[in-house]
Design a protein around this motif. Structure first.
Motif, PDB file in Angstrom:
ATOM      1  N   ASP A   1       6.045  13.269 -10.228  1.00 17.30           N
ATOM      2  CA  ASP A   1       6.850  12.421 -11.006  1.00 17.30           C
ATOM      3  C   ASP A   1       6.364  10.656 -10.035  1.00 17.30           C
ATOM      4  O   ASP A   1       8.398  10.679 -10.475  1.00 17.30           O
ATOM      5  CB  ASP A   1       7.797  12.279 -11.418  1.00 17.30           C
ATOM      6  N   ILE A   2       5.300  10.383  -9.771  1.00 15.21           N
ATOM      7  CA  ILE A   2       6.054   9.177  -8.849  1.00 15.21           C
ATOM      8  C   ILE A   2       6.035   7.966  -9.889  1.00 15.21           C
ATOM      9  O   ILE A   2       5.857   7.803 -10.670  1.00 15.21           O
ATOM     10  CB  ILE A   2       4.584   9.598  -7.873  1.00 15.21           C
ATOM     11  N   ARG A   3       7.132   6.586  -8.757  1.00 18.76           N
ATOM     12  CA  ARG A   3       7.376   6.046  -9.039  1.00 18.76           C
ATOM     13  C   ARG A   3       6.651   4.692  -8.426  1.00 18.76           C
ATOM     14  O   ARG A   3       6.337   4.847  -7.533  1.00 18.76           O
ATOM     15  CB  ARG A   3       9.078   5.477  -9.758  1.00 18.76           C
ATOM     16  N   PHE A   4       6.547   3.048  -9.397  1.00 19.88           N
ATOM     17  CA  PHE A   4       5.993   2.462  -8.535  1.00 19.88           C
ATOM     18  C   PHE A   4       6.517   1.269  -8.072  1.00 19.88           C
ATOM     19  O   PHE A   4       7.437   1.391  -8.410  1.00 19.88           O
ATOM     20  CB  PHE A   4       4.300   2.389  -9.187  1.00 19.88           C
ATOM     21  N   GLY A   5       6.421   0.572  -7.153  1.00 19.77           N
ATOM     22  CA  GLY A   5       6.677  -1.310  -6.481  1.00 19.77           C
ATOM     23  C   GLY A   5       5.241  -1.590  -6.996  1.00 19.77           C
ATOM     24  O   GLY A   5       5.007  -1.665  -8.079  1.00 19.77           O
ATOM     25  N   ASN A   6       5.011  -2.529  -6.256  1.00 21.09           N
ATOM     26  CA  ASN A   6       4.648  -3.762  -5.721  1.00 21.09           C
ATOM     27  C   ASN A   6       3.393  -3.117  -6.521  1.00 21.09           C
ATOM     28  O   ASN A   6       2.400  -2.631  -5.940  1.00 21.09           O
ATOM     29  CB  ASN A   6       4.835  -4.503  -5.118  1.00 21.09           C
ATOM     30  N   PHE A   7       2.037  -3.734  -7.244  1.00 26.51           N
ATOM     31  CA  PHE A   7       1.138  -3.924  -7.423  1.00 26.51           C
ATOM     32  C   PHE A   7       0.487  -5.194  -5.988  1.00 26.51           C
ATOM     33  O   PHE A   7       0.924  -5.836  -7.235  1.00 26.51           O
ATOM     34  CB  PHE A   7       0.390  -3.361  -8.828  1.00 26.51           C
ATOM     35  N   LYS A   8      -0.322  -4.660  -5.822  1.00 23.79           N
ATOM     36  CA  LYS A   8      -0.490  -6.201  -4.972  1.00 23.79           C
ATOM     37  C   LYS A   8      -2.493  -6.053  -4.789  1.00 23.79           C
ATOM     38  O   LYS A   8      -2.628  -5.451  -4.714  1.00 23.79           O
ATOM     39  CB  LYS A   8      -0.404  -6.207  -3.627  1.00 23.79           C
ATOM     40  N   GLN A   9      -2.507  -7.946  -5.847  1.00 24.78           N
ATOM     41  CA  GLN A   9      -4.630  -7.422  -6.150  1.00 24.78           C
ATOM     42  C   GLN A   9      -4.412  -8.223  -4.712  1.00 24.78           C
ATOM     43  O   GLN A   9      -4.063  -9.699  -3.954  1.00 24.78           O
ATOM     44  CB  GLN A   9      -4.788  -8.104  -7.228  1.00 24.78           C
ATOM     45  N   GLN A  10      -6.303  -7.400  -3.787  1.00 25.48           N
ATOM     46  CA  GLN A  10      -6.206  -9.436  -3.213  1.00 25.48           C
ATOM     47  C   GLN A  10      -8.095  -9.224  -3.851  1.00 25.48           C
ATOM     48  O   GLN A  10      -8.615  -8.316  -3.472  1.00 25.48           O
ATOM     49  CB  GLN A  10      -6.502  -7.949  -1.802  1.00 25.48           C
ATOM     50  N   ILE A  11      -8.332 -10.288  -3.662  1.00 24.45           N
ATOM     51  CA  ILE A  11      -8.853 -11.301  -3.462  1.00 24.45           C
ATOM     52  C   ILE A  11      -9.760 -11.874  -1.521  1.00 24.45           C
ATOM     53  O   ILE A  11      -8.976 -13.366  -2.320  1.00 24.45           O
ATOM     54  CB  ILE A  11      -9.510 -12.083  -4.522  1.00 24.45           C
ATOM     55  N   SER A  12     -10.014 -11.514  -1.446  1.00 26.28           N
ATOM     56  CA  SER A  12     -10.628 -11.842  -0.060  1.00 26.28           C
ATOM     57  C   SER A  12     -10.937 -13.124   0.694  1.00 26.28           C
ATOM     58  O   SER A  12     -11.448 -13.274   1.538  1.00 26.28           O
ATOM     59  CB  SER A  12     -10.615 -10.105   1.395  1.00 26.28           C
ATOM     60  N   GLY A  13     -11.618 -12.949  -0.051  1.00 27.76           N
ATOM     61  CA  GLY A  13     -13.391 -14.428   0.559  1.00 27.76           C
ATOM     62  C   GLY A  13     -14.636 -14.133  -0.714  1.00 27.76           C
ATOM     63  O   GLY A  13     -14.631 -13.010  -1.201  1.00 27.76           O
ATOM     64  N   ARG A  14     -15.526 -15.007  -0.532  1.00 32.14           N
ATOM     65  CA  ARG A  14     -16.509 -15.131  -1.270  1.00 32.14           C
ATOM     66  C   ARG A  14     -17.058 -13.663  -1.026  1.00 32.14           C
ATOM     67  O   ARG A  14     -17.876 -13.208  -1.949  1.00 32.14           O
ATOM     68  CB  ARG A  14     -17.516 -16.457  -0.707  1.00 32.14           C
ATOM     69  N   ALA A  15     -17.670 -13.454   0.225  1.00 32.87           N
ATOM     70  CA  ALA A  15     -18.012 -12.024   0.735  1.00 32.87           C
ATOM     71  C   ALA A  15     -17.234 -11.123   0.763  1.00 32.87           C
ATOM     72  O   ALA A  15     -18.204  -9.327   1.115  1.00 32.87           O
ATOM     73  CB  ALA A  15     -18.471 -12.004   2.042  1.00 32.87           C
ATOM     74  N   GLY A  16     -15.893 -10.536   0.359  1.00 31.57           N
ATOM     75  CA  GLY A  16     -15.405  -9.386   0.688  1.00 31.57           C
ATOM     76  C   GLY A  16     -15.649  -8.829  -0.831  1.00 31.57           C
ATOM     77  O   GLY A  16     -15.298  -9.533  -1.969  1.00 31.57           O
ATOM     78  N   TYR A  17     -15.015  -7.443  -0.717  1.00 30.31           N
ATOM     79  CA  TYR A  17     -14.500  -7.055  -2.424  1.00 30.31           C
ATOM     80  C   TYR A  17     -13.209  -6.590  -2.578  1.00 30.31           C
ATOM     81  O   TYR A  17     -12.014  -7.184  -1.915  1.00 30.31           O
ATOM     82  CB  TYR A  17     -15.132  -5.564  -1.729  1.00 30.31           C
ATOM     83  N   THR A  18     -12.936  -7.328  -3.827  1.00 34.65           N
ATOM     84  CA  THR A  18     -11.616  -7.458  -4.348  1.00 34.65           C
ATOM     85  C   THR A  18     -11.121  -5.918  -4.303  1.00 34.65           C
ATOM     86  O   THR A  18     -11.345  -5.318  -4.505  1.00 34.65           O
ATOM     87  CB  THR A  18     -11.428  -7.625  -6.117  1.00 34.65           C
ATOM     88  N   GLY A  19      -9.492  -6.033  -4.183  1.00 39.23           N
ATOM     89  CA  GLY A  19      -8.756  -4.632  -3.865  1.00 39.23           C
ATOM     90  C   GLY A  19      -7.779  -4.491  -4.535  1.00 39.23           C
ATOM     91  O   GLY A  19      -7.387  -5.656  -5.109  1.00 39.23           O
ATOM     92  N   LEU A  20      -7.063  -3.640  -4.182  1.00 35.31           N
ATOM     93  CA  LEU A  20      -5.527  -3.348  -4.980  1.00 35.31           C
ATOM     94  C   LEU A  20      -4.695  -2.647  -3.955  1.00 35.31           C
ATOM     95  O   LEU A  20      -5.541  -1.902  -3.634  1.00 35.31           O
ATOM     96  CB  LEU A  20      -5.961  -2.277  -6.650  1.00 35.31           C
ATOM     97  N   SER A  21      -3.589  -2.651  -3.934  1.00 32.89           N
ATOM     98  CA  SER A  21      -2.483  -1.858  -3.253  1.00 32.89           C
ATOM     99  C   SER A  21      -1.549  -1.361  -3.869  1.00 32.89           C
ATOM    100  O   SER A  21      -1.257  -2.524  -4.382  1.00 32.89           O
ATOM    101  CB  SER A  21      -2.647  -2.547  -2.124  1.00 32.89           C
ATOM    102  N   LEU A  22      -0.832  -0.638  -3.890  1.00 36.46           N
ATOM    103  CA  LEU A  22       0.522  -0.414  -4.869  1.00 36.46           C
ATOM    104  C   LEU A  22       1.098   0.151  -3.560  1.00 36.46           C
ATOM    105  O   LEU A  22       1.044   1.288  -2.820  1.00 36.46           O
ATOM    106  CB  LEU A  22      -0.441   0.271  -6.085  1.00 36.46           C
ATOM    107  N   ASP A  23       2.226   0.515  -3.870  1.00 33.54           N
ATOM    108  CA  ASP A  23       3.314   1.655  -3.536  1.00 33.54           C
ATOM    109  C   ASP A  23       4.079   1.640  -4.529  1.00 33.54           C
ATOM    110  O   ASP A  23       4.570   1.743  -5.483  1.00 33.54           O
ATOM    111  CB  ASP A  23       4.924   0.143  -2.577  1.00 33.54           C
ATOM    112  N   TRP A  24       4.726   3.028  -3.722  1.00 36.84           N
ATOM    113  CA  TRP A  24       4.869   3.953  -4.604  1.00 36.84           C
ATOM    114  C   TRP A  24       5.649   4.810  -3.835  1.00 36.84           C
ATOM    115  O   TRP A  24       6.402   5.259  -2.642  1.00 36.84           O
ATOM    116  CB  TRP A  24       3.831   5.485  -5.178  1.00 36.84           C
ATOM    117  N   GLY A  25       6.556   5.746  -4.792  1.00 45.95           N
ATOM    118  CA  GLY A  25       7.739   6.724  -4.745  1.00 45.95           C
ATOM    119  C   GLY A  25       8.341   7.674  -5.702  1.00 45.95           C
ATOM    120  O   GLY A  25       7.692   7.440  -6.667  1.00 45.95           O
ATOM    121  N   SER A  26       8.349   9.335  -4.694  1.00 46.42           N
ATOM    122  CA  SER A  26       8.654  10.645  -5.159  1.00 46.42           C
ATOM    123  C   SER A  26      10.013  11.192  -4.984  1.00 46.42           C
ATOM    124  O   SER A  26      10.520  10.808  -3.564  1.00 46.42           O
ATOM    125  CB  SER A  26       8.088  10.745  -5.505  1.00 46.42           C
TER     126      SER A  26
END
Length: 143
Positions: A111-136
């Motif tokens: 039953d985890i709960r979430f904080g921030n969802f952060k999307q990263q677009i690092s540049g033309r050659a980089g992959y788009t990423g997602l990071s999330l914070d969680w707590g239980s």
């Protein structure tokens, strides 16, 4: 030679209402914190402080690459749950660590709960990423 655990022997999955969240499986890294507080209290006529500890639950973060627009469905579901607009659903986090001696350890963060969802677009050659914070509130060692 040391047989340390590598990321390739580790599995991290988010489980929503009993099913793996398939759109969030390209996980690059994960952190798991067992949150404890160390207390110190000093008393007269004692030469050192007394120590105690308190368990405050678990928390962490997950970073992943995005390969489908379906990840937005998961974020939307979490935001809607946080706004109390839908019937509550449960999200669990499980990690499986496969050691070189063929033994494994499974840890469930229920039953985890979430904080921030952060999307990263690092540049033309980089992959788009997602990071999330969680707590239980707790964890369970399954094996």
């Amino acid at each position: 030679m040391s047989e340390r655990l590598k990321g390739q022997e580790s599995l991290v999955r988010l489980i929503k209402s009993g099913s793996v969240v398939e759109e969030l499986t390209d996980i690059q890294s994960a952190e798991f914190d067992f949150d404890l507080t160390l207390l110190s209290e000093g008393y007269l006529n004692e030469r050192s402080d007394r120590k105690d500890d308190i368990f405050n639950g678990c928390s962490g973060s997950i970073s992943m690459h995005i390969e489908s627009r379906l990840y937005l469905n998961f974020i939307s579901d979490i935001v809607t749950r946080a706004q109390r607009k839908v019937t509550m659903f449960k999200v669990d986090l499980i990690t499986v660590l496969q050691f070189t001696d063929a033994e494994s350890a499974k840890i469930l963060f229920p039953d985890i709960r979430f904080g921030n969802f952060k999307q990263q677009i690092s540049g033309r050659a980089g992959y788009t990423g997602l990071s999330l914070d969680w707590g239980s509130s707790t964890f369970q060692r399954l094996s």
